[in-house]
Design an enzyme around this catalytic site. Sequence first.
Site, PDB file in Angstrom:
ATOM      1  N   LYS A 182      18.573  -1.238 -36.890  1.00 36.81           N
ATOM      2  CA  LYS A 182      17.313  -0.757 -36.328  1.00 36.81           C
ATOM      3  C   LYS A 182      17.026   0.660 -36.807  1.00 36.81           C
ATOM      4  O   LYS A 182      15.904   0.986 -37.181  1.00 36.81           O
ATOM      5  CB  LYS A 182      17.363  -0.819 -34.793  1.00 36.81           C
ATOM      6  CG  LYS A 182      17.287  -2.250 -34.266  1.00 36.81           C
ATOM      7  CD  LYS A 182      17.629  -2.354 -32.796  1.00 36.81           C
ATOM      8  CE  LYS A 182      17.681  -3.830 -32.386  1.00 36.81           C
ATOM      9  NZ  LYS A 182      18.160  -4.046 -31.019  1.00 36.81           N
ATOM     10  N   GLN A 188      20.233  -1.021 -25.652  1.00 39.66           N
ATOM     11  CA  GLN A 188      20.848  -2.092 -26.437  1.00 39.66           C
ATOM     12  C   GLN A 188      21.723  -2.966 -25.534  1.00 39.66           C
ATOM     13  O   GLN A 188      22.653  -2.486 -24.909  1.00 39.66           O
ATOM     14  CB  GLN A 188      21.691  -1.483 -27.579  1.00 39.66           C
ATOM     15  CG  GLN A 188      22.335  -2.504 -28.482  1.00 39.66           C
ATOM     16  CD  GLN A 188      21.316  -3.313 -29.289  1.00 39.66           C
ATOM     17  OE1 GLN A 188      20.350  -2.777 -29.818  1.00 39.66           O
ATOM     18  NE2 GLN A 188      21.537  -4.622 -29.382  1.00 39.66           N
ATOM     19  N   ASP A 215      11.047  -2.854 -25.990  1.00 42.48           N
ATOM     20  CA  ASP A 215      11.692  -4.166 -25.964  1.00 42.48           C
ATOM     21  C   ASP A 215      10.893  -5.147 -25.103  1.00 42.48           C
ATOM     22  O   ASP A 215      11.233  -6.327 -25.032  1.00 42.48           O
ATOM     23  CB  ASP A 215      13.118  -4.033 -25.393  1.00 42.48           C
ATOM     24  CG  ASP A 215      14.158  -4.580 -26.346  1.00 42.48           C
ATOM     25  OD1 ASP A 215      13.773  -5.109 -27.401  1.00 42.48           O
ATOM     26  OD2 ASP A 215      15.351  -4.480 -26.011  1.00 42.48           O
TER      27      ASP A 215
END
Length: 302
Positions: free
Chosen positions: A53, A97, A120
């Site tokens: 990422k 994460q 997200d």
Amino acid sequence: MAKHLDGRLLATRYEASLRASIAQHLATAGYPPGLAVVRIGEDPASGVYVRKKAQACGRVGIRSRITHHPATASQQEVLESIRQLNADPSCDGILVQLPIPAHLDARQLLLAVDPAKDVDGLHPLNLGRLMRGEPGLRSCTPAGIMALLAQGCIALEGIRALVIGRSILVGQPMGIMLQQANATVTMAHSRTRDLAHQCRQAELLVVAAGKPGLVRADWVRPGVVVVDVGIHRVPPRQQGERATLCGDVYFAAVEPLASHITPVPGGVGPMTVAMLLWNTVQAWQQRCGGVVRTVLVPLLPH
Ligand code: NAD
């Protein structure tokens, strides 16, 4: 032989568009888009994802940073770093994460992320907006799949779709997005009876069960469109060989029957990252008010 829905290629196109848009609007905005990744613990797969990422951010001009907490970090410590990122004007997107160590409460951490920075798409406010069909930050994996299906010119109106898996991360938002595209959606999960029968009815299969090789050739109808979300490391069979990756679909057997299929790797994974970049730029745009309104390009149809 199925057409491959090439996530790597499409992600490259998204990156090119985002890079150009960021460069074009940087001076007006006064600062580049910023993404913060909160990582807790030493899960090796998470380490790989976080690195990928960050590299993708670098390619398009998003400034990324990683806040890495030890596996022993307390809920309060992680909450505090999320609060600091919420208040940081140079940070447009925050990503926690997953998975996180078992002693931490993921729900509370995700709830603490400012919904305007929730790249997200996992905050209840953004999930609610998705449910209502309102604009908002969308979950990256299903949004990436929708882009891949559009790229493959898959007509979704009225299609019989089966989504296997009902997680908040993938299956649930996927089902909603497909319904909003007028597909007729069935949701399957670990308690579904006769999954093989359900699969055979489907014209579109999205498989996100986290079970390697779950979907086999005798489960699918010829011409089916197959989206394989699963990603699993296959250890080398002998010394000197490299580990490989596989999905939830038994690719070698299903591919000859399908009309379209996503490869693993190179299908859904790169699009998940591309949508994270997309969401970060969208959040940047929102936070810059009207200044950078034209920064986003529409989804590429071809
Ligand atoms: P999860 O474990 O949270 O959810 C799995 C879902 O599958 C559950 O709803 C469960 O009911 C269902 N399920 C499990 N076994 C089943 C079975 N035998 N039959 C039918 N349903 C079954 O997983 P998740 O976070 O949704 O991820 C699913 C998979 O997708 C994992 O392999 C994950 O690594 C992968 N993933 C890939 C990407 C990507 O970018 N490629 C992104 C997210 C997740």
